[in-house]
Write an enzyme that holds these catalytic residues in place. Structure first.
Site, short mmCIF file in Angstrom:
data_model
loop_
_atom_site.label_atom_id
_atom_site.label_comp_id
_atom_site.label_asym_id
_atom_site.label_seq_id
_atom_site.Cartn_x
_atom_site.Cartn_y
_atom_site.Cartn_z
N VAL A 1 -79.39 0.45 5.37
CA VAL A 1 -79.90 1.10 4.17
C VAL A 1 -81.06 2.02 4.53
O VAL A 1 -82.00 1.60 5.22
CB VAL A 1 -80.35 0.06 3.12
CG1 VAL A 1 -80.86 0.76 1.86
CG2 VAL A 1 -79.21 -0.88 2.78
N ALA B 1 -73.77 -2.95 7.07
CA ALA B 1 -74.32 -1.68 6.60
C ALA B 1 -75.81 -1.59 6.91
O ALA B 1 -76.49 -2.61 7.11
CB ALA B 1 -74.09 -1.51 5.10
N LYS C 1 -76.88 3.43 1.37
CA LYS C 1 -76.28 2.33 2.13
C LYS C 1 -75.12 2.87 2.95
O LYS C 1 -74.08 3.25 2.42
CB LYS C 1 -75.80 1.24 1.17
CG LYS C 1 -75.33 -0.03 1.87
CD LYS C 1 -75.06 -1.15 0.86
CE LYS C 1 -74.69 -2.45 1.55
NZ LYS C 1 -74.47 -3.54 0.59
N GLY D 1 -78.00 -4.94 7.44
CA GLY D 1 -77.20 -6.15 7.30
C GLY D 1 -76.07 -6.17 8.30
O GLY D 1 -76.03 -5.37 9.25
N ALA D 2 -75.12 -7.08 8.09
CA ALA D 2 -74.02 -7.24 9.03
C ALA D 2 -73.06 -6.07 8.99
O ALA D 2 -72.45 -5.71 10.00
CB ALA D 2 -73.28 -8.54 8.74
N VAL E 1 -84.71 1.18 5.88
CA VAL E 1 -85.47 0.20 5.11
C VAL E 1 -84.78 -1.16 5.04
O VAL E 1 -85.35 -2.12 4.54
CB VAL E 1 -85.72 0.71 3.67
CG1 VAL E 1 -86.63 1.92 3.69
CG2 VAL E 1 -84.41 1.03 2.95
N GLY E 2 -83.55 -1.25 5.54
CA GLY E 2 -82.83 -2.52 5.51
C GLY E 2 -81.62 -2.47 6.40
O GLY E 2 -81.05 -1.40 6.66
N ASP F 1 -72.99 -14.10 -2.56
CA ASP F 1 -74.04 -13.84 -1.57
C ASP F 1 -75.41 -13.71 -2.24
O ASP F 1 -76.19 -12.81 -1.95
CB ASP F 1 -73.72 -12.57 -0.78
CG ASP F 1 -74.42 -12.53 0.57
OD1 ASP F 1 -74.89 -13.58 1.03
OD2 ASP F 1 -74.50 -11.43 1.17
#
Length: 679
Positions: free
Chosen positions: A370, A368, A384, A365-366, A362-363, A485
């Protein structure tokens, strides 16, 4: 023959000891404070004459007359228990707009305790009082970490809930005046508390709240069982209509799982008939306490008694065939009662995410990814999974930073709550509450073919939610936290589109008394970074304020921080301000459905927060007051100011710095430093 003998014995105990007690509930229960008996219920609180009335203490309690044994000193084992009761909360006609505090099911080491003056459901206020409570809270108190004024929480010797859940979103309104049935179960073999709630007398299939808790650290040998409620500054009548309570302990030779199956409610297992009623006297064998009010209580007990016979019969047959093997053998989940998130086994994480299936992603990032997961005891969660690293102790590891920050003190309704973690086989995982509406950026900048658009009211509420979270981090936490952030993809939305700030992988923690900040490698997302932070590498509260200002402008305009054509959203709004056309920046998807004055005020606050001169930026707390029109917005210059940034070297004293060094304008600073690391 054995089955007939057991049935006759149980029926004799029921007729001789239990039935007379059920018919006279007032002889079983001791009342304290404002509590009183009615024909069919216990009223824990009284109606106030007016909202300002002080004629009543506002607190009432009802306890079972005799203490109940929860610990066996010979075997050092803790009893499991099951409770079912119905209650209702009625707002007083004299004070319809202000409800009471709510009602709590309470297991306490004593009945002789003082409660907090402001109410808090009449729960004990002394650190010496050990108790377990399930609160049905109808009062919203942010200082206690309440999520709203309609929630269920688990309290462990503290009025600050250990775990809580919003019940209004689950279709139950605690303030409705309707009769609500609650089921509470603790299984010592699993160290788990589960709570069900509903309007029906049939228990729902899924608990509304489940937490891994070891109550052996709370319970003493004998505890008192009952209810507590208070009105505090409001006024409600809290009624208990029906109540059953049972405990179940085990002999040396019997395993808990021999008698219990996963998900089953405890029935009336054989135990003491309370033949001895002397307070504090030790009971032999298993302890069972059943209380009921009214005819429905007697009926429920009869059904339980018959069910008991069936259970005993099944158990005897199983005994002949052998002992059922324990489930969840070797379980690695543990939960400490000091509010540290649970440690989960990698096998449980893998099972919850179906082997980190990409369909559950569902997500990303740099550092990790999710995944949406589902735990049998915690419902839906956000898992995560951090990138694998060889050295878990490496400095600035995002997992270590985020875990340390979240465990430190972060309990606020506008912060994503950490539920658990896993560090096994070189896997680093954090488990958070799952928020169904995802991140703000996806809702704000979703596919244009979607018909859903955040309303202006929802947007203002989201901005204020983020402001509350940052105010908590900057000013209210024990140690000051700079998020570093703040951006829309790190702002999650719950089922009601309330904002929760998350992702603390870059957070910096400081003592409030500290006046120094070390330079770091600037990290974050282009478009959200304050110019002085990019150049100097020193994060401050004001660098978070800048990021918050970008979020404010982004939410109001519907534009990304940096457009596809390279336009910075702050510069876009500054340009309209210079042309006296500020409201033209409003998101066109709103179709003009917003308050023009409020829109202008929000955009002005956004510009104040992204002011190039960090000394001109307000605190987030003050920015929120401006948005709510509780404080005036500072006068902005007619055009965007150009403030030159003086480089700061942490190792230099102010008097040794080169005053002749050229300063850099805020426009140039974004591209000057090679030390930046953008995500």
């Amino acid at each position: 023959m054995l089955y007939h003998t057991l049935f006759i014995l149980h029926f004799f105990l029921f007729i001789t000891f239990i039935l007379p007690l059920l018919s006279l509930p007032s002889q079983n229960i001791t009342l304290f404070g404002d509590a009183s008996f009615t024909d069919t219920s216990i009223a824990l609180t009284k109606q106030k004459l007016t909202c300002l009335s002080s004629s009543s203490s506002g607190t009432g309690r009802a306890f079972y007359l005799y203490p109940v044994r929860f610990l066996d000193p010979l075997t050092n084992s803790t009893a499991s228990f099951s409770c079912r009761f119905s209650f209702s909360i009625h707002s007083s006609p004299s004070c319809p707009s202000s409800s009471g505090d709510g009602i709590a099911f309470l297991i306490s080491s004593t009945t002789d305790f003082s409660s907090l003056s402001n109410g808090y459901m009449g729960l004990p206020s002394s650190d010496k009082d050990s108790y377990f409570a399930v609160e049905f809270d109808t009062s919203f108190d942010p200082s206690l970490g309440d999520i709203n004024g309609n929630h269920v929480g688990i309290d462990l010797s503290s009025v600050v809930s250990f775990a809580s859940v919003d019940v209004l979103s689950r279709g139950v309104d605690l303030k409705s005046g309707k009769i609500i049935t609650a089921w509470i179960e603790y299984r010592d073999d699993m160290k788990m508390v589960r709570v069900w709630i509903g309007y029906s007398s049939t228990r729902p299939p899924t608990p509304i709240l489940a937490s891994l808790i070891d109550l052996s650290e709370i319970f003493k040998e004998f505890m008192h069982v009952g209810f507590s409620a208070s009105n505090g500054k409001g006024s409600s009548i809290h009624l208990v209509h029906h109540w059953q309570f049972k405990t179940l302990s085990y002999s040396h030779s019997v395993s808990p799982m021999d008698n219990l199956e996963e998900g089953d409610c405890f029935l009336c297992y054989a135990g003491d008939s309370k033949a001895s009623k002397k307070k504090g006297e030790n009971y032999q064998g298993k302890k069972i306490g059943d209380l009921a009010l009214g005819i429905c209580g007697i009926t429920a007990f009869v059904v339980s008694a018959l069910a008991l016979v069936v259970v005993i019969c099944v158990y005897m047959k199983r005994k002949e065939g052998g002992v059922i093997r324990k489930i969840r053998e070797g379980q690695s989940c543990r939960f400490q009662t000091n509010k540290v998130p649970m440690r989960l086994a990698l096998s449980e994480i893998t099972s919850a995410t179906m082997g980190f299936n990409r369909d559950r992603l569902v997500g990303e990032g740099a550092s990790a990814k999710v995944y949406k997961g589902s735990l049998p005891f915690g419902g839906d969660v956000a898992v995560k999974r951090f990138e694998k690293v060889d050295d878990l102790d490496r400095l600035h590891n995002p997992f270590a930073t985020e875990f340390a920050t979240m465990v430190g003190c972060l309990r606020h309704k506008n912060l994503v709550q950490l539920k658990g973690w896993c560090c096994e086989e070189n896997e680093l995982v954090l488990v958070y509450e799952y928020l169904p509406n995802g991140s703000l950026d996806k809702v704000l900048h979703k596919n244009l073919r979607s018909s859903f658009v955040l309303s202006w009211k929802q947007r203002v509420n989201i901005i204020l939610g983020v402001a509350a979270a940052l105010t908590y981090l900057h000013e209210e936490c024990e140690r000051q936290i700079i998020h570093r952030d703040v951006k829309t993809c790190n702002i999650m939305l719950d089922v009601d589109f309330n904002a929760k700030l998350g992702d603390f992988g870059l957070a910096e923690v400081y003592e409030h008394s500290s006046s120094t900040r070390d330079a770091t490698i600037p990290a974050g997302t282009m478009g959200y970074l304050a110019p002085e932070y990019v150049y100097t590498g020193i994060p401050t509260v004001k660098t978070d304020v800048y990021s918050f200002g970008v979020v404010v402008i982004e939410v109001a305009t519907g534009r990304k921080p940096v457009g596809d054509d390279g336009t910075v959203v702050g510069d876009y709004v500054w340009n309209l301000w210079e042309k006296n056309r500020l409201v033209d920046a409003a998101d066109p998807k709103l179709m003009g459905e917003f308050d023009i004055v409020e829109m202008e005020r929000v955009l002005l606050v956004g510009l104040v927060c992204v002011h190039p001169d960090n000394e001109k930026r307000p605190r987030v707390r003050d920015a929120a007051r401006m948005i709510k029109n509780e404080a005036s917005v500072p006068l902005l210059p007619p055009c965007k100011p150009r403030v030159r940034i003086r480089p700061i070297y942490p190792d230099e004293a102010p008097e040794t710095q080169n005053d002749g060094c050229d300063w850099v304008s805020n426009d140039e600073a974004l591209y000057m430093t090679p030390r930046s690391q953008f995500y």
